[in-house]
Write a protein that holds these residues in place. Structure first.
Motif, PDB file in Angstrom:
ATOM      1  N   LEU A 389       0.896  -1.147   0.000  1.00  0.00           N
ATOM      2  CA  LEU A 389       0.000   0.000   0.000  1.00  0.00           C
ATOM      3  C   LEU A 389       0.938   1.199   0.000  1.00  0.00           C
ATOM      4  O   LEU A 389       1.821   1.285   0.859  1.00  0.00           O
ATOM      5  N   LYS A 468      -9.157   2.575   1.767  1.00  0.00           N
ATOM      6  CA  LYS A 468      -7.889   3.230   1.421  1.00  0.00           C
ATOM      7  C   LYS A 468      -7.665   4.447   2.323  1.00  0.00           C
ATOM      8  O   LYS A 468      -6.570   4.666   2.834  1.00  0.00           O
ATOM      9  N   SER A 536      -3.262   0.970  -3.704  1.00  0.00           N
ATOM     10  CA  SER A 536      -3.492  -0.289  -2.990  1.00  0.00           C
ATOM     11  C   SER A 536      -2.859  -1.418  -3.804  1.00  0.00           C
ATOM     12  O   SER A 536      -2.407  -1.201  -4.925  1.00  0.00           O
TER      13      SER A 536
END
Ligand SMILES: NC(=O)c1ccc[n+]([C@@H]2O[C@H](COP(=O)([O-])OP(=O)(O)OC[C@H]3O[C@@H](n4cnc5c(N)ncnc54)[C@H](O)[C@@H]3O)[C@@H](O)[C@H]2O)c1
Ligand SMILES: CC(C)=CCC/C(C)=C/C=C/C(C)=C/C=C/C(C)=C/C=C/C=C(C)/C=C/C=C(C)/C=C/C=C(\C)CCC=C(C)C
Length: 630
Positions: A389, A468, A536
């Motif tokens: 991430l 996110k 992501s």
């Protein structure tokens, strides 16, 4: 090939912003002046130098740059993908006189070593820690790769490699100067002085052996036997350590658990696994090169490496095409003879080199073919490492204390979290070295943490966006607590917008005075572009074309060092792999070595280098057998 001057250049990849989102731009008025910037001359990227992209054949089709095929319509080699592995293989071959065609799915070269720009910020897509970029020794493979096509980049020496912030408030700064690093470490573990010197001493022994060799294909017997003849001790040293792992060797000399955990962290940042799973040769390479050649950052950003290689490739008469999505490797009588693109176009060559991961190469590009035994063996030994991430931000320079180091690794309270998703945080601030990457008064923060794709699948758009945002906020909060008080406060405005209907994952996060990353949202036709503050694993899968967004292969269990790692030849005649699912594995310098090896083996097979078919059969058979022992 058209004369160089006549070739069109692609627009610099400052990705356009959809008109509907002007507010997301960083306004000049919000940018304080006087801090950072200006001190360093702008490098390859910041000087608006575009990658080697030329003639757009037709709107919507792939864009090409450079020369063409031979008289028979065939290239010597087609390279699928322009990551550093693919580009090094291609440029090395072109430098030997081969006609090469590189086909890249994305708009610019570099893959995970690419870049993008937004409102005066130049972001490295991936790591900003560059090994192999010095001007000395034999292991400065990035420097050598550029030189092979007549390119040289100005670099900025990093006074340290990384600042570790570890449990129990253990803080270790890896200085460029070995003595400073080792004395600092000994001062924290005085009772382990001898063990520390022995462990790092063996690393140097291995590094010096590596550094004494001319590095070419270990699958080419004339070269390999030549090296054994010229440097027997060094080759035997390498052969001895080839099947060993760093953690086992550390345990021979070191008992202190915290120190062993530190060595785990040393390995983890370059292999995504602990020291017991990290091949000793790879550990030695990075633990020493950072002091021998040092970590050096290319002026203008990491993306300049790929654009320089691509430019050099074209100068050597070869070709690179962007927006060229290879969907199939074409086989004829079991031999790889060409590739097919998603638009149906076909290209033919004597050899095909895939810079896609082995999972993508054999699972997608050769999907109709049964998985060869060799690949089954690879997949038994290696699994896909998790993805990342990543958060790219521009921040007000005042948020960072004076003297802040460029790279940080943060593991707060618990060593057990080292390998867990989101357990540790990597942070690079390349503007510490090159202020030209951000507008005056700003820094870039590139933050990343390991994350598996499974955590991000099956979410609705809303859930995905919320996740996110939540994960990014939590990471920023942790960094604020550990390193930079006030980081969160500098984010005074945040907005999340939804994306155009053609995109599956688009957020716009607008931070006042902080900011923004941009990514094309539909890179196969590049129609829409939007801001992505957070990438992501799904983003990495999509934009880097890497299976599950993986960072690369990692051993399923405890490996026998590098023994099981396949080289470049495959069980399909004419098909080669290059990149991080080949020996020696993950890392920009590692894939550069893979590219050098691959080009040498391919050059021998197409008659540009010496070869002995009898010795070839013997060595390749032996190496195949060795891999089955792992
Ligand atoms: N995340 C990071 O911090 C980071 C940053 C930079 C580099 N790296 C290192 O770089 C290594 C990867 O380098 P690499 O050279 O193996 O590969 P890469 O993934 O960087 O590049 C592969 C390229 O191939 C292209 N591609 C894939 N499939 C394709 C297809 N079917 N058709 C056309 N193009 C296709 C991709 O678009 C990409 O540009 C990683 O192991 C990592 O260690 C990591
Ligand atoms: C053939 C046989 C079998 C045998 C014989 C013997 C011999 C001769 C041998 C030889 C060998 C060789 C030569 C080898 C080589 C090797 C090499 C070169 C290796 C390299 C490696 C490298 C690596 C691994 C690297 C890596 C890196 C990385 C991954 C990086 C990363 C980074 C990052 C992520 C960053 C971090 C960040 C922060 C902290 C912020």
């Amino acid at each position: 090939m058209p004369p160089l001057a006549a070739r069109l250049r692609a627009p610099a990849p400052v990705l356009p912003v959809p008109a509907a989102r002007p507010a997301a731009r960083l306004r000049a008025s919000s940018v304080p002046h006087g801090v950072g910037g200006g001190g360093v001359r702008r490098g390859a990227l910041a000087s608006e130098k575009p990658p080697a992209v030329a003639i757009a054949e037709k709107a919507g089709e792939e864009e090409a740059g450079g020369g063409g095929a031979g008289d028979d319509g065939r290239y010597d080699a087609i390279v699928i993908g322009s990551g550093i592995g693919g580009l090094v293989a291609a440029t090395q071959l072109a430098a030997k006189g081969a006609r090469v065609l590189v086909l890249e799915k994305y708009l610019i070269p570099g893959g995970s070593s690419g870049y993008y720009r937004r409102d005066g910020f130049t972001f490295d897509v991936g790591s900003s820690v560059m090994f192999g970029f010095s001007d000395k020794g034999n292991l400065n493979l990035i420097t050598q790769a550029l030189e092979a096509v007549g390119r040289k980049m100005e670099v900025l020496p990093d006074p340290s490699t990384v600042h570790f912030h570890l449990p129990g408030d253990l803080s270790v700064l890896v200085h460029r100067k070995y003595e400073d690093f080792i004395n600092g470490l000994i001062s924290k573990f005085p009772h382990e002085k001898e063990g520390i010197l022995k462990f790092y001493g063996i690393c140097w022994q291995i590094f010096n052996s590596l550094n004494s060799l001319e590095l070419k294909s270990l699958e080419e017997p004339l070269y390999l036997f030549g090296q054994f003849f010229q440097k027997p001790l060094e080759c035997l040293t390498l052969a001895y350590y080839l099947p060993q792992n760093a953690g086992d060797i550390a345990r021979k000399f070191i008992k202190d658990q915290e120190l062993l955990s530190f060595i785990d962290a040393e390995c983890f940042i370059v292999s995504t696994v602990n020291a017991l799973q990290t091949p000793m040769i790879n550990a030695s390479m990075v633990l020493c090169d950072r002091h021998f050649g040092g970590i050096n950052y290319p002026v203008g950003g990491v993306g300049g490496i790929a654009t320089s290689l691509a430019d050099g490739l074209v100068d050597k008469g070869s070709e690179i095409r962007y927006k060229a999505n290879v969907t199939n490797v074409i086989l004829e009588n079991g031999k790889a003879v060409g590739v097919r693109l998603s638009n149906g176009k076909e290209f033919f060559a004597k050899t095909v080199i895939s810079n896609a991961t082995r999972w993508d190469t054999f699972g997608k590009l050769l999907k109709d073919k049964e998985l060869p035994e060799e690949e089954k063996n690879f997949q038994n030994n290696y699994v896909k490492a998790p993805s990342f991430l990543s958060i790219h931000m521009g921040v007000k320079a005042s948020v960072l204390p004076p003297g802040t180091d460029c790279h940080h690794f943060v593991l707060e309270d618990n060593w057990n979290n080292l390998e867990k998703p989101y357990g540790s945080i990597f942070l690079s601030i390349p503007t510490v070295l090159d202020p030209s990457l951000a507008p005056d008064g700003h820094h870039i923060l590139h933050i990343f943490t390991t994350a598996g794709i499974e955590d991000w699948e099956g979410l609705s758009r809303k859930e995905y966006e919320e996740k996110k945002e939540a994960v990014a906020n939590e990471i920023i909060r942790r960094l604020e607590k550990k390193l930079f008080p006030g980081l969160q406060d500098s984010i005074v405005l945040k907005e999340v917008s939804s994306c155009p209907p053609c995109c599956d994952s688009i957020d716009i996060l607008k931070f006042n005075g902080i900011v923004l990353t941009a990514t094309t949202s539909n890179f196969s036709n590049a129609k829409h572009v939007s801001f992505h503050q957070v990438g992501s694993p799904k983003t990495h899968r999509r934009f880097l074309a890497r299976n599950d967004g993986t960072y690369g292969p990692m051993p399923r269990g405890k490996p026998k060092g590098l023994l099981a790692m396949p080289f470049n030849t495959t069980s399909i005649d004419g098909l080669y792999c290059v990149g991080d699912s080949c020996f020696p594995g993950q890392g920009v310098i590692a894939v550069a070595f893979s590219g050098i090896m691959c080009a040498h083996r391919v050059a021998a097979d197409i008659g540009l280098e010496q070869k002995s078919p009898v010795l070839d059969a013997g060595l390749l058979g032996l190496l195949r057998w060795l891999r089955t022992l792992a």
